[in-house]
Scaffold this motif. Structure first.
Motif, PDB file in Angstrom:
ATOM      1  N   VAL A  17     -74.307 -35.443   7.654  1.00 23.73           N
ATOM      2  CA  VAL A  17     -73.130 -36.161   8.131  1.00 23.73           C
ATOM      3  C   VAL A  17     -71.960 -35.859   7.211  1.00 23.73           C
ATOM      4  CG1 VAL A  17     -72.147 -38.416   8.649  1.00 23.73           C
ATOM      5  CG2 VAL A  17     -74.592 -38.027   9.002  1.00 23.73           C
ATOM      6  N   SER A  18     -70.947 -35.181   7.746  1.00 23.99           N
ATOM      7  CA  SER A  18     -69.738 -34.950   6.972  1.00 23.99           C
ATOM      8  C   SER A  18     -68.861 -36.191   7.125  1.00 23.99           C
ATOM      9  CB  SER A  18     -69.023 -33.706   7.503  1.00 23.99           C
ATOM     10  OG  SER A  18     -67.753 -33.613   6.899  1.00 23.99           O
ATOM     11  N   VAL A  19     -68.535 -36.838   6.016  1.00 18.61           N
ATOM     12  CA  VAL A  19     -67.776 -38.087   6.106  1.00 18.61           C
ATOM     13  C   VAL A  19     -66.274 -37.852   5.954  1.00 18.61           C
ATOM     14  CG1 VAL A  19     -69.695 -39.575   5.414  1.00 18.61           C
ATOM     15  CG2 VAL A  19     -68.184 -38.611   3.655  1.00 18.61           C
ATOM     16  N   THR A  20     -65.900 -36.671   5.554  1.00 16.13           N
ATOM     17  CA  THR A  20     -64.480 -36.301   5.474  1.00 16.13           C
ATOM     18  C   THR A  20     -64.366 -34.782   5.435  1.00 16.13           C
ATOM     19  OG1 THR A  20     -62.430 -36.445   4.195  1.00 16.13           O
ATOM     20  CG2 THR A  20     -64.453 -36.464   2.927  1.00 16.13           C
ATOM     21  N   ASP A  21     -63.259 -34.253   5.968  1.00 13.28           N
ATOM     22  CA  ASP A  21     -63.035 -32.805   5.854  1.00 13.28           C
ATOM     23  C   ASP A  21     -62.164 -32.487   4.636  1.00 13.28           C
ATOM     24  OD1 ASP A  21     -60.885 -34.087   7.119  1.00 13.28           O
ATOM     25  OD2 ASP A  21     -60.307 -32.319   8.269  1.00 13.28           O
ATOM     26  N   ARG A  22     -61.736 -33.512   3.911  1.00 14.69           N
ATOM     27  CA  ARG A  22     -60.879 -33.292   2.730  1.00 14.69           C
ATOM     28  C   ARG A  22     -61.741 -32.910   1.530  1.00 14.69           C
ATOM     29  NH1 ARG A  22     -55.285 -34.486   4.106  1.00 14.69           N
ATOM     30  NH2 ARG A  22     -55.549 -35.088   6.263  1.00 14.69           N
ATOM     31  N   CYS A  23     -61.165 -32.103   0.650  1.00 14.73           N
ATOM     32  CA  CYS A  23     -61.894 -31.750  -0.567  1.00 14.73           C
ATOM     33  C   CYS A  23     -60.931 -31.675  -1.741  1.00 14.73           C
ATOM     34  CB  CYS A  23     -62.645 -30.423  -0.407  1.00 14.73           C
ATOM     35  SG  CYS A  23     -63.844 -30.174  -1.742  1.00 14.73           S
ATOM     36  N   ARG A  66     -78.262 -36.681   5.174  1.00 15.10           N
ATOM     37  CA  ARG A  66     -77.536 -36.226   3.980  1.00 15.10           C
ATOM     38  C   ARG A  66     -76.045 -36.374   4.213  1.00 15.10           C
ATOM     39  NH1 ARG A  66     -78.266 -33.350  -0.675  1.00 15.10           N
ATOM     40  NH2 ARG A  66     -80.484 -33.152  -0.232  1.00 15.10           N
ATOM     41  N   LEU A  67     -75.372 -37.062   3.311  1.00 11.78           N
ATOM     42  CA  LEU A  67     -73.915 -37.230   3.394  1.00 11.78           C
ATOM     43  C   LEU A  67     -73.257 -36.058   2.676  1.00 11.78           C
ATOM     44  CD1 LEU A  67     -73.711 -41.054   2.638  1.00 11.78           C
ATOM     45  CD2 LEU A  67     -73.751 -39.905   4.858  1.00 11.78           C
ATOM     46  N   THR A  68     -72.264 -35.480   3.334  1.00 11.23           N
ATOM     47  CA  THR A  68     -71.616 -34.315   2.756  1.00 11.23           C
ATOM     48  C   THR A  68     -70.161 -34.282   3.222  1.00 11.23           C
ATOM     49  OG1 THR A  68     -71.768 -31.901   2.552  1.00 11.23           O
ATOM     50  CG2 THR A  68     -72.609 -32.826   4.605  1.00 11.23           C
ATOM     51  N   ASP A 257     -87.787 -22.605  11.012  1.00 16.70           N
ATOM     52  CA  ASP A 257     -88.203 -23.929  10.512  1.00 16.70           C
ATOM     53  C   ASP A 257     -87.056 -24.927  10.532  1.00 16.70           C
ATOM     54  OD1 ASP A 257     -90.735 -22.979   9.845  1.00 16.70           O
ATOM     55  OD2 ASP A 257     -89.992 -22.179   7.939  1.00 16.70           O
ATOM     56  N   CYS A 258     -85.899 -24.547  11.070  1.00 16.98           N
ATOM     57  CA  CYS A 258     -84.712 -25.386  10.877  1.00 16.98           C
ATOM     58  C   CYS A 258     -84.743 -26.643  11.741  1.00 16.98           C
ATOM     59  CB  CYS A 258     -83.442 -24.577  11.177  1.00 16.98           C
ATOM     60  SG  CYS A 258     -81.972 -25.592  10.989  1.00 16.98           S
ATOM     61  N   ASP A 259     -84.777 -27.790  11.079  1.00 22.21           N
ATOM     62  CA  ASP A 259     -84.795 -29.077  11.796  1.00 22.21           C
ATOM     63  C   ASP A 259     -83.468 -29.815  11.624  1.00 22.21           C
ATOM     64  OD1 ASP A 259     -84.767 -29.965   9.165  1.00 22.21           O
ATOM     65  OD2 ASP A 259     -86.438 -31.365   9.416  1.00 22.21           O
ATOM     66  N   ARG A 260     -82.442 -29.077  11.146  1.00 23.60           N
ATOM     67  CA  ARG A 260     -81.173 -29.720  10.786  1.00 23.60           C
ATOM     68  C   ARG A 260     -80.132 -29.608  11.886  1.00 23.60           C
ATOM     69  NH1 ARG A 260     -82.965 -27.575   6.525  1.00 23.60           N
ATOM     70  NH2 ARG A 260     -82.332 -25.512   7.160  1.00 23.60           N
ATOM     71  N   SER A 261     -79.316 -30.632  11.976  1.00 23.04           N
ATOM     72  CA  SER A 261     -78.073 -30.490  12.727  1.00 23.04           C
ATOM     73  C   SER A 261     -77.001 -31.248  11.973  1.00 23.04           C
ATOM     74  CB  SER A 261     -78.231 -30.971  14.174  1.00 23.04           C
ATOM     75  OG  SER A 261     -78.506 -32.342  14.218  1.00 23.04           O
ATOM     76  N   ARG A 262     -75.763 -31.079  12.423  1.00 17.08           N
ATOM     77  CA  ARG A 262     -74.621 -31.561  11.635  1.00 17.08           C
ATOM     78  C   ARG A 262     -73.643 -32.344  12.479  1.00 17.08           C
ATOM     79  NH1 ARG A 262     -76.311 -27.010   8.938  1.00 17.08           N
ATOM     80  NH2 ARG A 262     -75.799 -27.119   6.727  1.00 17.08           N
ATOM     81  N   THR A 264     -69.756 -33.714  12.319  1.00 19.15           N
ATOM     82  CA  THR A 264     -68.501 -33.646  11.565  1.00 19.15           C
ATOM     83  C   THR A 264     -67.916 -35.058  11.445  1.00 19.15           C
ATOM     84  OG1 THR A 264     -67.208 -33.317  13.550  1.00 19.15           O
ATOM     85  CG2 THR A 264     -67.982 -31.333  12.443  1.00 19.15           C
ATOM     86  N   ALA A 265     -66.905 -35.192  10.607  1.00 20.71           N
ATOM     87  CA  ALA A 265     -66.305 -36.512  10.375  1.00 20.71           C
ATOM     88  C   ALA A 265     -65.679 -37.074  11.643  1.00 20.71           C
ATOM     89  CB  ALA A 265     -65.260 -36.411   9.255  1.00 20.71           C
ATOM     90  N   ASP A 266     -65.362 -36.200  12.618  1.00 16.89           N
ATOM     91  CA  ASP A 266     -64.798 -36.694  13.873  1.00 16.89           C
ATOM     92  C   ASP A 266     -65.841 -36.790  14.983  1.00 16.89           C
ATOM     93  OD1 ASP A 266     -65.181 -34.049  14.592  1.00 16.89           O
ATOM     94  OD2 ASP A 266     -63.181 -33.773  15.430  1.00 16.89           O
ATOM     95  N   GLY A 267     -67.118 -36.764  14.605  1.00 14.53           N
ATOM     96  CA  GLY A 267     -68.170 -37.008  15.581  1.00 14.53           C
ATOM     97  C   GLY A 267     -68.489 -35.830  16.483  1.00 14.53           C
ATOM     98  N   THR A 268     -68.250 -34.613  15.996  1.00 14.74           N
ATOM     99  CA  THR A 268     -68.670 -33.425  16.750  1.00 14.74           C
ATOM    100  C   THR A 268     -70.022 -32.984  16.189  1.00 14.74           C
ATOM    101  OG1 THR A 268     -66.334 -32.806  16.888  1.00 14.74           O
ATOM    102  CG2 THR A 268     -67.943 -31.159  17.588  1.00 14.74           C
ATOM    103  N   TRP A 269     -70.964 -32.779  17.084  1.00 15.24           N
ATOM    104  CA  TRP A 269     -72.339 -32.492  16.682  1.00 15.24           C
ATOM    105  C   TRP A 269     -72.626 -30.995  16.823  1.00 15.24           C
ATOM    106  CZ3 TRP A 269     -77.065 -33.086  20.280  1.00 15.24           C
ATOM    107  CH2 TRP A 269     -78.251 -32.941  19.569  1.00 15.24           C
ATOM    108  N   PHE A 270     -72.995 -30.347  15.708  1.00 10.15           N
ATOM    109  CA  PHE A 270     -73.317 -28.926  15.708  1.00 10.15           C
ATOM    110  C   PHE A 270     -74.816 -28.732  15.533  1.00 10.15           C
ATOM    111  CE2 PHE A 270     -68.828 -28.770  14.902  1.00 10.15           C
ATOM    112  CZ  PHE A 270     -68.432 -27.664  15.640  1.00 10.15           C
ATOM    113  N   LEU A 271     -75.377 -27.881  16.384  1.00 13.19           N
ATOM    114  CA  LEU A 271     -76.826 -27.676  16.345  1.00 13.19           C
ATOM    115  C   LEU A 271     -77.229 -26.539  15.421  1.00 13.19           C
ATOM    116  CD1 LEU A 271     -76.084 -29.157  19.087  1.00 13.19           C
ATOM    117  CD2 LEU A 271     -78.407 -28.588  19.753  1.00 13.19           C
ATOM    118  N   CYS A 272     -76.220 -25.830  14.883  1.00 12.71           N
ATOM    119  CA  CYS A 272     -76.501 -24.711  13.980  1.00 12.71           C
ATOM    120  C   CYS A 272     -75.267 -24.534  13.114  1.00 12.71           C
ATOM    121  CB  CYS A 272     -76.765 -23.443  14.795  1.00 12.71           C
ATOM    122  SG  CYS A 272     -76.979 -21.934  13.818  1.00 12.71           S
TER     123      CYS A 272
END
Ligand code: SAM
Length: 341
Positions: A17-23, A66-68, A257-262, A264-272
């Motif tokens: 889960v990306s909680v912000t796009d700022r860095c 995982r928060l990122t 083996d990839c069981d991950r998805s992502r 974004t902070a604006d609620g867009t879901w990426f499968l890869c």
């Protein structure tokens, strides 16, 4: 509810889960440009919205969260989100990836709120290199953050180091020694041609084989340890007992083996990580979809997943930059820092 499974038999196991796009860093391999297109503020999910979606994903098997970011510690009051997520049924492993700059002040509070594991990104032990390569003079704060995380008693504290030829490939052994000294496991990451890496070249990639060769020359051949299912890192042990990992996403990807998805902070879901487009879950959420509706949507889309992005990149003959700057400006969700590393 039973675990969701995709077309290649891969279960939905973890959500980043990306909680912000700022860095607050500008690493050359991730955010090398002078200007960026940011997500509109009104589109950023609230803690309550993130927590609801995490609950939906957990009900389908994604018990690891995982928060990122961006840099997750820039999101105000992150410990409150951690507290909410740790109370979600089915979330059994809650972790954070951070650059560590703001960690010293927050480590104890995050631990108390229920955060289990922390990974800190640190590519160099030389402050002047960080300044040049990541435009940051906060090296001492990162070291303090790592120490505070160890002192806070997390289940695990790891350090991620992206190895880049001509930048920090002469620090593999010193980073290993640092890990041993600070009681943190180092994980070397191959430089990836992800969105945002607009200066990526094949020549700058230091492969897992090369990393292991450097280690073997000094310490003897590292012993491979049994891999944990779906873990991106291959782990090794040195004769003195030091363990470390290598994430070989560029030269030896592990898509099968990839069981991950992502998310974004604006609620867009990426499968890869390499997917061109994502699925807008925010609109469904804000339009009043029930948890059951959302779970049905996520299950249906996961069932259609056949992505093998990193393996497909491996097959590209003259492999170069994934997206040019214009394409990233047109859709900032293609950026690694938006998608969540
Ligand atoms: N700001 C946080 C941090 O620095 O850990 C979280 C986000 S950052 C995008 C997550 C991870 O992605 C970091 O460990 C970073 O080094 C890694 N990363 C970013 N670009 C990369 C690239 N081109 N190749 C390999 N790893 C990359």
């Amino acid at each position: 509810m039973s675990t969701a499974t995709d077309r290649l038999g891969r279960e939905l196991g973890s959500l980043r889960v990306s909680v912000t796009d700022r860095c607050n860093m500008r690493c050359r391999y991730c955010m090398p440009e002078d200007e960026y297109q940011w997500l509109p503020r009104s589109s950023i999910l609230s803690f309550e919205e993130i927590t609801r979606l995490a609950g939906v994903f957990a009900s389908l098997g994604a018990g690891k969260v995982r928060l990122t970011g961006g840099e997750p510690l820039l999101r105000h009051d992150l410990a409150r989100l951690v507290g909410q997520l740790s109370a979600v049924e089915g979330v059994r492993d809650l972790a954070l990836t951070t650059n560590g700059i703001l960690l010293a002040a927050q480590a104890a509070g995050l631990r108390a709120a229920g955060l289990g594991r922390v990974t800190v990104s640190l590519d160099t032990l030389r402050p002047e290199r960080m300044k040049e390569f990541a435009r940051s003079d906060h090296h001492p704060e990162v070291l303090a953050g790592i120490r505070a995380a160890v002192a806070a008693g997390f289940e695990a504290v790891k350090v991620n180091a992206v190895v880049i030829r001509g930048y920090n490939d002469d620090e593999i052994l010193s980073l290993l020694a640092f890990g041993r000294q600070e009681s943190v496991e180092i994980r070397f990451i191959e430089y990836m041609d992800v969105g945002g890496a607009t200066r990526w070249t094949r020549d700058e990639v230091v492969s897992q084989a090369e990393i292991l060769e450097v280690v073997a020359r000094r310490h003897g051949r590292p012993e491979p340890l049994a891999a944990r299912a779906a873990s991106p890192a291959e782990r090794f042990r040195l004769p003195d007992g030091t363990t470390f990992g290598v994430i070989a996403s560029t030269t030896a990807p592990f898509c099968r083996d990839c069981d991950r998805s992502r998310l974004t902070a604006d609620g867009t879901w990426f499968l890869c990580l390499y997917a061109t487009d994502g699925v807008n879950l925010r609109d469904a959420l804000r339009a009043g979809a029930s948890d059951e509706d959302l779970a049905a949507l996520v299950r249906r889309i996961w069932a259609s997943r056949a992505d093998r992005g990193a393996e497909e990149r491996l097959a590209v003959p003259a492999r170069g930059v994934l997206y040019q700057v214009e394409s990233l400006r047109a859709d900032p969700r293609r950026e690694m820092h938006t998608r969540g590393g």
